[in-house]
Structures are given as structure tokens and as C-alpha cells.
Design an enzyme around this catalytic site. Sequence first.
Site, PDB file in Angstrom:
ATOM      1  N   HIS A 156      28.377  38.881  42.585  1.00  0.00           N
ATOM      2  CA  HIS A 156      29.735  38.541  42.155  1.00  0.00           C
ATOM      3  C   HIS A 156      30.516  38.097  43.390  1.00  0.00           C
ATOM      4  CE1 HIS A 156      33.401  39.673  39.436  1.00  0.00           C
ATOM      5  NE2 HIS A 156      33.700  38.689  40.268  1.00  0.00           N
TER       6      HIS A 156
ATOM      7  N   HIS B 109      28.516  48.464  34.253  1.00  0.00           N
ATOM      8  CA  HIS B 109      29.608  49.092  34.974  1.00  0.00           C
ATOM      9  C   HIS B 109      29.496  50.610  34.848  1.00  0.00           C
ATOM     10  CE1 HIS B 109      32.663  47.005  37.287  1.00  0.00           C
ATOM     11  NE2 HIS B 109      33.350  48.126  37.277  1.00  0.00           N
TER      12      HIS B 109
ATOM     13  N   GLU C  96      28.273  36.257  38.701  1.00  0.00           N
ATOM     14  CA  GLU C  96      29.484  36.653  37.991  1.00  0.00           C
ATOM     15  C   GLU C  96      30.718  36.137  38.731  1.00  0.00           C
ATOM     16  OE1 GLU C  96      27.956  40.998  36.337  1.00  0.00           O
ATOM     17  OE2 GLU C  96      29.361  40.911  38.017  1.00  0.00           O
TER      18      GLU C  96
END
Length: 244
Positions: A43, A196, A75
Site C-alpha cells: 500500500h 485488517h 492498494e
Amino acid sequence: MTHLSVNLNAVAQLRNRRNLPWPSVTGIARVVMDAGAAGITVHPRPDERHIRRTDVFELEALLRAEYPSAEYNIEGYPSPDFLDLVEKAAPDQVTFVPDDPSQATSDHGWNIDASHDILIPAITRMKAAGIRVSLFIDEDPTVPPDAKEVGADRVELFTGPYGGSFGSAEGDRHLTMLATTAGAAHAAGLLVNAGHDLTLENLPVFMQVMPEVAELSIGHGITADALLMGFLEAVRRYNAVLGG
């Protein structure tokens, strides 16, 4: 089997703390792939506080040369710079997240109805480049049909509230809502990813309820475990939970 994609942001953040070439992001990528991970997630953020643009391309080169069957997932927020980066790196999947640049980590999913002007052009552009698109969403069964409408291929369920309340009645409620949202996604013709705050403690229960999840992106938890047992063993243990 649910695929494990290891997020290497925390490895890059540790490296950047001293601006040294170690720990090596590509070196750890080799370790986790050799241990049985299905892919790598990164990310990159505009300030490059962890993953850098150079990491994105070095990982792409590594995976294509040494692990051609690996899944590469990038991401980020679909800004023009991010979309340019993704097009050049040509990952298997891009996951759009509604992050503000100042956020420490992703903490909520898209309001898709309010984001058509952002998402539809970005999704169209990525799919024209042959890149699969996933949208980061909250545990809300009304959202997956919206994701399908704007052209997404998958959704990624934000599991932070479940992970943060695991072992309580609230955690059970979050898990039920995640399962309901996953069911709505499948009914809409979407595959489901998740990620997550998933750990070796809370992941077994999650998988019992949601064995149909296609891919899990795990970074912080697996990195924390790797500090104790090494990445090789950590990946093996997570894969064992996923049925590998």
C-alpha cells in the site's frame, strides 16, 4: 483454500526508520513466498513512509521472474499519481481504499454511492489495463451491489472492528455482519477478500464462519508474529489456519 497475501508495509517502515537497505523488502518477499504465501500486498502512500515507488517495481520484477504464479496486489487511493503507478507496475489486482494521505492505516470502507465520480473512471481505466479491481468496504450488506454496479470484480471486507473486539459479544456481532456482507457480495456476483487486524488468535473463528473468502491480506499481525517466530514459520502457521 483461501489465499494468503502478505502485506509488506511494516517491513518497509522498519527499513525506512534508519534509511538503510535492510530489512530488504524483496528479501522478505522471497521468504514469505518460499514459505507458501500466495502473493504480496503493498500500500504505497504519497509520503512513502513505508512502501516506496521503487519497492513497487522491484517487487513486480521479483514476482514475475521468480514466482510467476504469485498474486500481486497494490492498494491505495485512486489519485492520478496512484493510477499511473499501478498502470506501470501492472499488478494482478488493485484494491481501492478511501484513505486520506494523513491516515496511519485504512480505517473505513467506501461510500460508493457518494464516490461514483472517483470510482467509475478509475475502475474503467484499471480494467482497460487488464487489472482486476477490488473495493475496500465496511461490513454492510447493502454495499456489495453498489460495488458491482460501478464495475468492481471483488470487495475487500474491512475486518478491523472484528479484530479489535474479538472474544466479546461485539466481536460476534461484527463477525455476523461480515458474513452477511460476504453473502450479499456473492449474491451480486463478486468474489470476497478480507483484511485488517486478523491474527492467529482470531483468524480460526473467522474462517469457520467465512470459509469462502478468496484472499486475505495480512500485514501487521503476521509481521508481529514474525518478530517472535520468523516469517517462514509465521506464514506456515497462517496458511495452516487457511487449510494449507
